[in-house]
Design a protein around this motif. Structure first.
Motif, PDB file in Angstrom:
ATOM      1  N   LEU A 246      39.672  32.701  29.051  1.00  0.00           N
ATOM      2  CA  LEU A 246      38.842  32.069  29.931  1.00  0.00           C
ATOM      3  C   LEU A 246      39.192  32.788  31.233  1.00  0.00           C
ATOM      4  CD1 LEU A 246      37.950  28.471  29.192  1.00  0.00           C
ATOM      5  CD2 LEU A 246      36.892  30.399  28.685  1.00  0.00           C
ATOM      6  N   ALA A 247      38.308  32.891  32.260  1.00  0.00           N
ATOM      7  CA  ALA A 247      38.651  33.514  33.560  1.00  0.00           C
ATOM      8  C   ALA A 247      38.987  32.336  34.374  1.00  0.00           C
ATOM      9  CB  ALA A 247      37.583  34.457  34.190  1.00  0.00           C
ATOM     10  N   ILE A 248      40.457  32.408  34.869  1.00  0.00           N
ATOM     11  CA  ILE A 248      40.806  31.347  35.934  1.00  0.00           C
ATOM     12  C   ILE A 248      41.777  32.021  36.721  1.00  0.00           C
ATOM     13  CG2 ILE A 248      41.675  28.896  36.096  1.00  0.00           C
ATOM     14  CD1 ILE A 248      41.313  28.577  33.385  1.00  0.00           C
ATOM     15  N   PRO A 249      41.221  32.981  37.536  1.00  0.00           N
ATOM     16  CA  PRO A 249      42.075  33.988  38.357  1.00  0.00           C
ATOM     17  C   PRO A 249      43.086  33.427  39.241  1.00  0.00           C
ATOM     18  CG  PRO A 249      39.624  34.377  39.072  1.00  0.00           C
ATOM     19  CD  PRO A 249      39.929  33.252  37.773  1.00  0.00           C
ATOM     20  N   SER A 250      42.619  32.060  39.882  1.00  0.00           N
ATOM     21  CA  SER A 250      43.633  31.524  40.681  1.00  0.00           C
ATOM     22  C   SER A 250      44.790  30.998  40.060  1.00  0.00           C
ATOM     23  CB  SER A 250      42.966  30.800  41.446  1.00  0.00           C
ATOM     24  OG  SER A 250      42.460  29.593  40.848  1.00  0.00           O
ATOM     25  N   VAL A 251      44.889  30.734  38.444  1.00  0.00           N
ATOM     26  CA  VAL A 251      45.897  30.065  37.854  1.00  0.00           C
ATOM     27  C   VAL A 251      46.682  31.256  36.820  1.00  0.00           C
ATOM     28  CG1 VAL A 251      46.365  28.661  35.838  1.00  0.00           C
ATOM     29  CG2 VAL A 251      44.767  27.933  37.819  1.00  0.00           C
ATOM     30  N   ALA A 252      45.930  32.042  36.507  1.00  0.00           N
ATOM     31  CA  ALA A 252      46.643  33.207  35.641  1.00  0.00           C
ATOM     32  C   ALA A 252      45.636  34.452  35.489  1.00  0.00           C
ATOM     33  CB  ALA A 252      46.892  32.616  34.022  1.00  0.00           C
ATOM     34  N   GLU A 253      46.370  35.447  34.874  1.00  0.00           N
ATOM     35  CA  GLU A 253      45.592  36.661  34.747  1.00  0.00           C
ATOM     36  C   GLU A 253      44.738  36.340  33.404  1.00  0.00           C
ATOM     37  OE1 GLU A 253      48.429  39.717  33.510  1.00  0.00           O
ATOM     38  OE2 GLU A 253      49.219  39.765  35.204  1.00  0.00           O
ATOM     39  N   PRO A 254      43.429  37.174  33.679  1.00  0.00           N
ATOM     40  CA  PRO A 254      42.619  37.211  32.257  1.00  0.00           C
ATOM     41  C   PRO A 254      43.238  38.093  31.271  1.00  0.00           C
ATOM     42  CG  PRO A 254      41.737  38.675  34.015  1.00  0.00           C
ATOM     43  CD  PRO A 254      43.101  37.876  34.742  1.00  0.00           C
ATOM     44  N   PHE A 255      42.886  37.986  30.050  1.00  0.00           N
ATOM     45  CA  PHE A 255      43.488  38.639  29.249  1.00  0.00           C
ATOM     46  C   PHE A 255      43.037  40.013  28.961  1.00  0.00           C
ATOM     47  CE2 PHE A 255      42.831  40.738  24.551  1.00  0.00           C
ATOM     48  CZ  PHE A 255      44.257  40.858  24.402  1.00  0.00           C
TER      49      PHE A 255
ATOM     50  N   ARG B 177      45.587  46.197  27.740  1.00  0.00           N
ATOM     51  CA  ARG B 177      46.551  47.212  28.321  1.00  0.00           C
ATOM     52  C   ARG B 177      47.483  46.508  29.264  1.00  0.00           C
ATOM     53  NH1 ARG B 177      45.193  52.723  27.629  1.00  0.00           N
ATOM     54  NH2 ARG B 177      43.003  53.026  26.535  1.00  0.00           N
ATOM     55  N   LYS B 178      47.048  45.785  29.978  1.00  0.00           N
ATOM     56  CA  LYS B 178      47.996  45.033  30.902  1.00  0.00           C
ATOM     57  C   LYS B 178      49.037  44.222  30.170  1.00  0.00           C
ATOM     58  CE  LYS B 178      47.172  43.337  35.125  1.00  0.00           C
ATOM     59  NZ  LYS B 178      46.874  42.309  36.183  1.00  0.00           N
ATOM     60  N   ALA B 179      48.715  43.411  29.155  1.00  0.00           N
ATOM     61  CA  ALA B 179      49.489  42.579  28.009  1.00  0.00           C
ATOM     62  C   ALA B 179      50.647  43.840  27.749  1.00  0.00           C
ATOM     63  CB  ALA B 179      48.788  42.167  27.024  1.00  0.00           C
ATOM     64  N   GLN B 180      50.255  44.973  27.172  1.00  0.00           N
ATOM     65  CA  GLN B 180      51.085  45.906  26.723  1.00  0.00           C
ATOM     66  C   GLN B 180      52.284  46.314  27.355  1.00  0.00           C
ATOM     67  OE1 GLN B 180      47.909  48.553  25.130  1.00  0.00           O
ATOM     68  NE2 GLN B 180      48.475  47.842  22.938  1.00  0.00           N
TER      69      GLN B 180
ATOM     70  N   ARG C  24      58.589  41.633  29.764  1.00  0.00           N
ATOM     71  CA  ARG C  24      58.088  40.225  30.219  1.00  0.00           C
ATOM     72  C   ARG C  24      57.946  39.734  28.851  1.00  0.00           C
ATOM     73  NH1 ARG C  24      54.635  42.331  35.301  1.00  0.00           N
ATOM     74  NH2 ARG C  24      56.416  41.994  36.860  1.00  0.00           N
ATOM     75  N   ILE C  25      57.828  38.223  28.856  1.00  0.00           N
ATOM     76  CA  ILE C  25      57.301  37.401  27.742  1.00  0.00           C
ATOM     77  C   ILE C  25      55.947  37.233  28.003  1.00  0.00           C
ATOM     78  CG2 ILE C  25      57.476  35.193  26.521  1.00  0.00           C
ATOM     79  CD1 ILE C  25      60.328  35.350  26.927  1.00  0.00           C
ATOM     80  N   VAL C  26      54.764  37.594  27.210  1.00  0.00           N
ATOM     81  CA  VAL C  26      53.561  37.167  27.696  1.00  0.00           C
ATOM     82  C   VAL C  26      52.951  36.048  26.731  1.00  0.00           C
ATOM     83  CG1 VAL C  26      51.059  38.156  27.587  1.00  0.00           C
ATOM     84  CG2 VAL C  26      53.209  39.610  28.029  1.00  0.00           C
ATOM     85  N   ILE C  27      52.289  35.092  27.437  1.00  0.00           N
ATOM     86  CA  ILE C  27      51.650  33.780  26.767  1.00  0.00           C
ATOM     87  C   ILE C  27      50.180  34.098  26.902  1.00  0.00           C
ATOM     88  CG2 ILE C  27      51.378  31.380  26.844  1.00  0.00           C
ATOM     89  CD1 ILE C  27      54.236  31.434  28.350  1.00  0.00           C
ATOM     90  N   PHE C  28      49.586  34.049  25.704  1.00  0.00           N
ATOM     91  CA  PHE C  28      48.236  34.047  25.626  1.00  0.00           C
ATOM     92  C   PHE C  28      47.384  32.681  25.564  1.00  0.00           C
ATOM     93  CE2 PHE C  28      49.437  38.182  23.458  1.00  0.00           C
ATOM     94  CZ  PHE C  28      49.159  38.887  24.722  1.00  0.00           C
TER      95      PHE C  28
ATOM     96  N   LEU D 140      44.164  37.104  16.081  1.00  0.00           N
ATOM     97  CA  LEU D 140      43.411  38.160  16.865  1.00  0.00           C
ATOM     98  C   LEU D 140      44.448  38.720  17.823  1.00  0.00           C
ATOM     99  CD1 LEU D 140      40.977  39.595  17.677  1.00  0.00           C
ATOM    100  CD2 LEU D 140      40.400  37.662  19.007  1.00  0.00           C
ATOM    101  N   ARG D 141      45.194  37.995  18.522  1.00  0.00           N
ATOM    102  CA  ARG D 141      46.169  38.547  19.677  1.00  0.00           C
ATOM    103  C   ARG D 141      47.314  39.192  18.955  1.00  0.00           C
ATOM    104  NH1 ARG D 141      42.232  38.060  22.549  1.00  0.00           N
ATOM    105  NH2 ARG D 141      42.048  36.432  24.124  1.00  0.00           N
ATOM    106  N   ALA D 142      47.772  38.862  17.825  1.00  0.00           N
ATOM    107  CA  ALA D 142      48.590  39.596  17.092  1.00  0.00           C
ATOM    108  C   ALA D 142      48.306  40.864  16.708  1.00  0.00           C
ATOM    109  CB  ALA D 142      49.013  38.800  15.823  1.00  0.00           C
ATOM    110  N   ALA D 143      46.993  41.194  16.007  1.00  0.00           N
ATOM    111  CA  ALA D 143      46.497  42.360  15.619  1.00  0.00           C
ATOM    112  C   ALA D 143      46.096  43.274  16.727  1.00  0.00           C
ATOM    113  CB  ALA D 143      45.149  42.052  15.078  1.00  0.00           C
TER     114      ALA D 143
END
Length: 233
Positions: free
Chosen positions: A99-108, A111-114, A122-126, A143-146
Motif C-alpha cells: 500500500l502506498a504510504i510514502p512518508s513511512v516506507a517505499e512502495p514495492f 527493481r528497487k528491491a533487487q 541491504r535486508i528488504v522487508i515487504f 508472490l514476493r519470493a517468486a
C-alpha cells in the motif's frame, strides 16, 4: 545453501511469550540470527504478518476489506520494528509496502528491491502482503519470493515442522521431513493457503518450515542442516 531467501515471520512470532504486541527480546534474537545469515553473504528478504496486533478473524460485523486493510497496517508496524532493530546492528534495511504510504516506507518496486539486495546488500522487508484484501500474508510471501527469484521460502513458525495433525493436540502426530506440494494440498495440511502453495509449486520454490523457538533455527536452515520440513517436488 542459498544465495537469496525470503523469510516469512508470523506476527505472533514477534510477540514472544507475552502473546501480543512486540517482545524486544524476541526481536533481538531474530535479528541476531539475520545478521549472522547476512554475514554469510546471503541476500535476505522478509515478509511479516500482523497477527500480534490484528487478525482478520477478529472481526465480528466488520466488512472484510476493512478488516484486511487493518491487518496490512499491523504488518507495517512489525516491519518498522524489525527495520529499526536491524539498522541498530549496523546492517542496511528497507521496508517496501504493498500500500502506498510514502512518508513511512517505499512502495514495492521490484527493481528497487533487487538493487537493495544485490548492490546495496541491504535486508528488504515487504509489508502489507500483496496489498490486496482477501489475500493472506502467506500469499504475499509466496508472490514476493517468486518476484525476487528467491532460492527458498523459509516459514518460521511456533511448531518445529509440518505434521499430519496438530502435535499440540495429538501426541502421536507424525512429522514429515520431506513432502510434496501436492501432498500438502491433498492432505489438507495446515502450512499455507492453497494459493500460496500453488505459487511456490509453479515457480519451483522449495518451502522449509521450522520452529522459530529452536535455537539458531534460521541460521541452521540456511547452512543446510536438516531441521523442520522441506516441501518441494
Amino acid at each position: 545453501m542459498y544465495k537469496r531467501i525470503l523469510l516469512k515471520l508470523s506476527g505472533e512470532a514477534l510477540a514472544g511469550a507475552q502473546g501480543h504486541g512486540i517482545c524486544e527480546d524476541t526481536v533481538d534474537d531474530i535479528v541476531g540470527q539475520l545478521i549472522e545469515v547476512h554475514k554469510l553473504g546471503v541476500e535476505i528478504a522478509i515478509v511479516v504478518g500482523g497477527g500480534n496486533f490484528w487478525r482478520g478473524k477478529q472481526r465480528v460485523k466488520m466488512e472484510r476489506t476493512t478488516a484486511d486493510h487493518m491487518g496490512m497496517l499491523a504488518t507495517i508496524m512489525n516491519s518498522l520494528a524489525l527495520q529499526d532493530a536491524i539498522e541498530k546492528r549496523g546492517v542496511g534495511c528497507r521496508v517496501q509496502t504493498g500500500l502506498a504510504i510514502p512518508s513511512v516506507a517505499e512502495p514495492f518496486i521490484l527493481r528497487k528491491a533487487q538493487k537493495h539486495l544485490e548492490t546495496k546488500k541491504r535486508i528488504v522487508i515487504f509489508a502489507c502482503g500483496t496489498g490486496n484484501p482477501y489475500f493472506s500474508t502467506d500469499t504475499g510471501a509466496a508472490l514476493r519470493a517468486a518476484e525476487i527469484g528467491a532460492n527458498a521460502l523459509l516459514m518460521a513458525k511456533n511448531i518445529d515442522g509440518l505434521y499430519d495433525s496438530d502435535p499440540r493436540k495429538n501426541k502421536n502426530a507424525k512429522k514429515y521431513e520431506k513432502i510434496s506440494y501436492l501432498d500438502v494440498v491433498n492432505k489438507g495440511l495446515q502450512l499455507m493457503d492453497t494459493t500460496s502453495i500453488t505459487l511456490c509449486m509453479e515457480n519451483k520454490i522449495p518451502i522449509i518450515t521450522f520452529g522459530l523457538d529452536t535455537k539458531d533455527s534460521i541460521l541452521r536452515v540456511v547452512r543446510g542442516e536438516k531441521i523442520g520440513t522441506v516441501v518441494s517436488d
